[in-house]
Design a protein around this motif. Structure first.
Motif, mmCIF file in Angstrom:
data_model
loop_
_atom_site.group_PDB
_atom_site.id
_atom_site.type_symbol
_atom_site.label_atom_id
_atom_site.label_comp_id
_atom_site.label_asym_id
_atom_site.label_seq_id
_atom_site.Cartn_x
_atom_site.Cartn_y
_atom_site.Cartn_z
ATOM 1 N N MET A 184 0.630 -1.199 0.041
ATOM 2 C CA MET A 184 -0.095 -0.236 0.034
ATOM 3 C C MET A 184 1.522 1.365 0.232
ATOM 4 S SD MET A 184 -1.102 2.374 2.239
ATOM 5 C CE MET A 184 -1.245 1.294 4.215
ATOM 6 N N VAL A 185 2.401 1.306 0.649
ATOM 7 C CA VAL A 185 2.663 2.228 0.941
ATOM 8 C C VAL A 185 3.223 2.828 -0.559
ATOM 9 C CG1 VAL A 185 4.881 3.318 1.809
ATOM 10 C CG2 VAL A 185 2.911 2.022 3.595
ATOM 11 N N ALA A 191 2.756 6.486 -7.119
ATOM 12 C CA ALA A 191 1.329 7.441 -7.397
ATOM 13 C C ALA A 191 1.608 8.947 -7.338
ATOM 14 C CB ALA A 191 0.203 7.479 -7.130
ATOM 15 N N TRP A 192 2.237 8.768 -5.737
ATOM 16 C CA TRP A 192 2.966 10.487 -5.543
ATOM 17 C C TRP A 192 4.428 10.876 -7.069
ATOM 18 C CZ3 TRP A 192 7.842 11.206 -3.313
ATOM 19 C CH2 TRP A 192 8.356 12.484 -2.886
ATOM 20 N N LYS A 193 4.874 9.522 -7.011
ATOM 21 C CA LYS A 193 6.229 10.376 -7.880
ATOM 22 C C LYS A 193 5.973 10.187 -9.569
ATOM 23 C CE LYS A 193 10.483 7.906 -5.784
ATOM 24 N NZ LYS A 193 11.312 7.052 -6.361
ATOM 25 N N MET A 197 5.728 14.202 -8.142
ATOM 26 C CA MET A 197 6.094 14.339 -6.255
ATOM 27 C C MET A 197 5.526 15.961 -5.414
ATOM 28 S SD MET A 197 10.303 13.029 -5.472
ATOM 29 C CE MET A 197 10.728 12.716 -6.993
ATOM 30 N N PRO A 198 4.276 15.755 -5.901
ATOM 31 C CA PRO A 198 3.480 17.309 -5.369
ATOM 32 C C PRO A 198 3.936 17.672 -4.122
ATOM 33 C CG PRO A 198 1.824 15.597 -5.697
ATOM 34 C CD PRO A 198 2.880 14.577 -6.485
ATOM 35 N N GLY A 199 3.817 18.568 -3.643
ATOM 36 C CA GLY A 199 4.230 19.082 -2.174
ATOM 37 C C GLY A 199 4.985 18.445 -1.387
ATOM 38 N N GLY A 200 6.429 17.692 -1.693
ATOM 39 C CA GLY A 200 6.911 16.852 -0.972
ATOM 40 C C GLY A 200 7.056 15.706 -0.305
#
Ligand code: B12
Ligand code: SF4
Lengths: 663, 249
Positions: A184-185, A191-193, A197-200
């Protein structure tokens, strides 16, 4: 200075150091069934985990939990996972001198190059080793000092059920079973990558925290009462839950890991293949954190186990299989399982072992089955408490008669040494309860001599101090001080030694009370304890689980400095030997282990009344709270299936037979 | 009371003995003899080699190791013997065992044992040391000085305490040559097997004592061969030659 690209091997820099350290093999990797993947195996969205067991390689490499996660992660094509362990002080000194950072043993990559450092805390005594690893890796020690691009530090394992003690150093803690959680992590990171990487890192941590299953200490604010107790721990960000849930994997047959257990070249503490035959335990021993936090019981089926044993042996060549769990003989089909496996592997020089068994005659039959053709040297039982009374307090439902019947069966079947495990410092315990251990041991020897007709049988009493743990009915209780523990153990030792008839047949092994106090401080600590860990580490504290490295004085001195300078009237005793009230906000109350706090308190009151609680596998649910909280249920057999005979080992023999003998 | 003996039939008898040469390469040069022994026993099981076992409660596979290279040194010529309970094709065993061992522990040769003892044939070793950070001139000068002395004693710690012994007499030959890399000279030497055994690091210690030579980084040490000492050519012969002949005849 030369430049290094992320993911490059550090081996050239490491190699000269290996010539100068003890047991260099522990740093070179290349274990059978280990995995090295391309650094960019998932392209731009590759998720990279460094998994650490924060103890020496020899202890860490056979750890089941880490091995499982390593394999689960590496099976995903876009994820790579490598392993890293605590380096010994000789290696640490050389690494510092040559500026070699903390490395993974698989491809010798720098830990600081990975997206995540996942640490497996089975015990609190690994905390100082975490700091060494962070420091060597060049990752800022404090979570608050980390910036975008710094590795995210995630703690897991049983000790993480109270993550507050290490809140300063970890970005997140994941509670409970890790198989699904790490995937899950990984999905969130990928997805974030892929979104750029919005918002760091802050945004990523927020997303994780908002799942409800990841505790991010930074997003919680702790307020204290003037007397030092916690007033409350409250989320500071929108969407972050008040309490974080543990993860529970259901249907263990669907998660047959490790499929390919690691086989190190180096010697390790666990030289065998392990198959977890069930997870969780509802025997309800009140001191046992592992049992409380892993509910409900989930069995692997007899056929699932048979398959894991078969494949695992083929993949490793181990000569022994351990059927592991918290109480292995409780598997609903244990008799068919052990008989089936013993039949299958008869004549192949494959040993079977069943650690963690309870005291009852049935288990002697099992033990006999497992040693059909072997030597019967030692059997271990854990009555835990010396007197009948104290065993009721801890809900270890074993009577003295049970024990005597069991050991006489054991000596009668040819076993020579029976080991008995006990604890000292249990709630309500008096000297009398502990001295009762001597009486018990004497009866054991007396019975043993009678049934075996021999004088050379032995019994070993092994005893250590009890440390109250979070999420148990004893979480409120004051721990016995180191001095009182030592005094009680001394009395017991004298009572055993003084006995002329039996004393010489009884071995006595004990652990003094001091390490238990440090473990107690760390297991029921809060955020303010972090500064103590750091101080100890700065003054050279390492490998606290090793008596040759552990320094009680260093811990006490550091605690005095840190707590003395704090604004509250707190000290080591306050954390360890103090009794808590029901209403006190406990640091780990932010973690939802499923156990209902009211049920735990009731169980504590039952304990004081010496009232026993049954096992919910065989009697109706006693409402501990876990199943309704997480929508889980007990998963047990019997399945009614049996293990069929199998050509198991040496399948390669035919190919090897001399050609002309078959012509 | 009688001593307990294992129930069941005695273990099957050995019908064939094999002699095996393997290499210890790359990062696995850091494995110790014990590490190798553990890996080998597991590999034999995985490969399904029909091993012969000793009798008793703790049956051990019948394996004997000969003169293993120290931890940290690589080798192209390590030897051991195993006994099997069914006749096997040595080449098939080689392939299966090589497959079952981790990469960098490579099984090079398997032959059926002929008459005579393997251990006795291992009289001397050829060692090659890559002296990183040492020029060939410096090394050649040191070698010359070393060969001039008659005795070069070193002291090493043994389990029984410190022992001082001569290493010079064990050195049959020693030459310095250059490699492709000008900053790395090669030291090649033939060293007789003695008791206590003279290890490459003992010779380095002696070289340092006699000539002050001290490489800035530890050299990479490889055993190239071991076997019967050929006095004439100052090298060693193949210790398995006699076994190969016995089969061929
Ligand atoms: C039950 C148990 C045993 C059982 C069974 C082992 C087993 N099932 O693996 C038996 C009796 C066999 C055993 C044996 C030993 N044990 Co034991 N054992 C335990 C215990 C209580 C639980 C382990 C367990 O359930 N493992 C099952 C696996 C699957 O679960 P897990 O490791 O917790 O991992 C899961 C989750 O926690 C999570 N997770 C774990 N790490 C991470 C990390 C991240 C980032 C995430 C997200 C999730 C995550 O995901 C995993 C998969 O779901 C632990 C203490 C503890 N509280 O953990 C000690 C413990 C691991 N054992 C220990 C020791 C020392 C031993 C022995 C060496 C003792 C000895 N001297 O003989 C032997 C080993 C071998 C032998 N010679 O027999 C020590 C290790 C000490 C150390 N320095 O690290 C521990 C910590 C106990 C202690 N406090 O001393 N043990
Ligand atoms: S909720 Fe009931 S059935 Fe589930 S573990 Fe607790 S006591 Fe057992």
């Amino acid at each position: 200075m030369h430049t290094r690209t992320a993911g490059d091997s550090l081996f050239p820099a490491l190699e000269p150091l290996l010539e100068q350290v003890s047991k260099p093999i522990q740093y070179v990797g290349g274990e059978l069934n280990s995995t090295v993947k391309d650094w960019d195996c998932g392209g731009d969205v590759t998720v990279r985990w460094a998994l650490m067991y924060p103890d020496a390689y020899e202890v860490g490499v056979p750890n089941q939990g880490s091995m499982i996660l390593y394999e689960v992660l590496n099976e995903r094509p876009d994820v790579l996972a490598e392993r890293t362990y605590a380096v010994w002080p000789d290696m640490e000194a050389l690494m510092r001198a040559d500026a070699v950072p903390q490395f993974t043993v698989d491809a010798h990559r720098a830990v600081g190059d990975f997206d995540v450092l996942g640490i497996s805390f089975s015990t609190e005594l690994g905390y100082t080793n975490l700091l060494t690893a962070l420091d060597l890796a060049g990752i800022p020690l404090h979570a608050r000092d980390r910036r975008d691009g710094d590795t995210i530090v995630i703690a897991g394992g049983h000790a993480a059920f109270n993550p507050e003690t290490i809140a300063d150093f970890v970005d997140a803690a994941i509670i409970g079973d890790g198989e699904e959680a790490v995937l899950m992590v990984s999905d969130h990171i990928a997805a974030w990558k892929s979104e750029g990487m919005p918002g760091g890192r802050r945004e990523l941590l927020l997303r994780l925290a908002r799942t409800g299953g990841v505790y991010v200490p930074e997003f919680y604010d702790v307020t204290y009462l003037p007397d030092g107790r916690i007033q409350r721990i409250a989320p500071t960000e929108h969407g972050v839950p008040w309490r974080v849930s543990k993860h529970t994997v259901m249907d263990l047959d669907a998660w047959p890991y490790p499929k390919q257990p690691l086989v190190p070249l180096a010697e390790s503490v666990h030289e065998r293949m392990s198959v977890e035959i069930f997870r969780g335990c509802t025997r309800g021993c009140r001191f046992c954190q592992a049992g409380m936090i892993t509910r409900p019981v989930r069995e692997r089926s007899i056929t699932g186990i048979g398959e894991m044993v078969e494949k695992g042996l083929a993949a490793t060549g181990f000569e022994e299989v351990g059927l592991l769990s918290l109480s292995s003989a409780d598997h609903s089909e244990i008799a068919d399982l052990t008989k089936g496996l013993a039949d299958r592997y008869e004549g192949t020089q494959t040993g079977l072992s069943l650690p963690s068994t309870r005291v009852d005659a049935f288990n002697i039959d099992l033990a006999n089955e497992l040693t059909r053709n072997g030597r019967r040297s030692g059997l271990t039982f854990a009555p835990e408490g010396g007197s009948e009374r104290i065993r009721k307090v801890i809900n270890k439902m074993v009577t003295e008669e049970d024990l005597i019947t069991t050991v006489s069966a054991a000596y009668g079947a040819g076993w020579r040494n029976v080991k008995l495990y006990f604890m000292c410092g249990l709630p309500t315990e008096t000297d009398e309860d502990v001295l009762q251990i001597a009486e018990l041991a004497k009866r054991v020897i007396e019975t043993g001599r009678e049934v075996s007709g021999r004088k050379d049988i032995r019994c070993t009493v092994s005893i250590g101090g009890f440390v109250p743990k979070a999420h148990t009915p004893f979480q409120w209780v004051g721990q016995l001080s180191a001095e009182d523990t030592d005094a009680r153990l001394e009395k017991l030792r004298n009572a055993i030694r003084a006995d002329r008839r039996f004393g010489s047949s009884i071995g006595f092994r004990y652990h003094d009370g001091k390490p238990g106090i440090v473990e107690g401080l760390l297991s029921r600590g809060d955020r303010r304890v972090g500064a103590v860990i750091e101080q100890v580490w700065r003054d050279g504290g390492r490998f606290d689980g090793w008596s040759e490295h552990f320094s009680y004085d260093l811990w006490m001195a550091s605690a005095d400095t840190v707590f003395g300078a704090s604004e509250w009237p707190i000290d080591v005793d306050w954390y360890t030997t103090r009794d808590r009230e029901e209403s006190e906000f406990l640091p780990w109350d932010v973690i939802d282990s499923g156990l209902d706090k009211e049920w735990l308190w009731q169980d504590w009151l039952d304990s004081l009344d010496e009232t026993e609680v049954d096992d919910c596998r065989w009697t109706p649910c006693f409402d501990c709270g876990v199943c309704p909280q997480f929508g889980t249920e007990i998963e047990i057999g019997p399945t009614g299936k049996t293990l069929l005979p199998l050509t198991v080992l040496g399948a390669g023999k035919a190919a090897m037979a001399e050609a002309h003998t078959h012509a | 009371m009688a001593r307990r003996t294992p129930e069941g039939p005695p273990p099957p008898l050995a019908v064939q003995k094999l002699r095996i040469r393997y290499a210890k390469r790359g990062r696995l040069r850091f494995s110790s003899t014990r590490d190798f022994a553990r890996a080998l026993e597991r590999a034999l099981r995985r490969a399904g080699v029909p091993m012969a076992f000793s009798a008793g409660f703790h049956p051990h596979p019948k394996i004997s190791y000969a003169n293993a290279a120290p931890t940290g040194t690589a080798s192209e010529a390590e030897y051991f013997e195993i006994s099997v309970t069914e006749r096997v094709d040595p080449e098939a065993v080689r392939v299966a065992l090589d497959e079952a061992l981790p990469p960098d522990l490579d099984v090079l040769e398997v032959v059926q044992a002929g008459p005579g003892s393997l251990a006795e044939r291992l009289e001397a070793s050829v060692w090659r040391l890559e002296m990183r950070g040492v020029t060939v001139e410096t090394l050649a000068y040191a070698v010359e000085r070393f060969l001039e002395v008659e005795v070069a004693e070193v002291t090493r710690m043994f389990k029984t305490g410190a022992k001082t012994f001569d290493v010079r007499s064990a050195v049959v030959s020693m030459v310095a040559t250059e490699s492709e890399d000008a900053s790395c000279a090669i030291l090649q030497m033939v060293v007789r097997h003695t008791t206590p055994s003279v290890r490459p690091d003992d010779i380095l210690t002696a070289l340092h004592a006699v000539t002050e030579l001290k490489p800035p980084v530890p050299p990479l040490v490889t055993r190239l061969a071991q076997g019967p000492l050929l006095t004439a050519a100052a090298g060693v012969a193949d210790p398995l030659a006699a076994d190969k002949e016995a089969v061929g005849s």
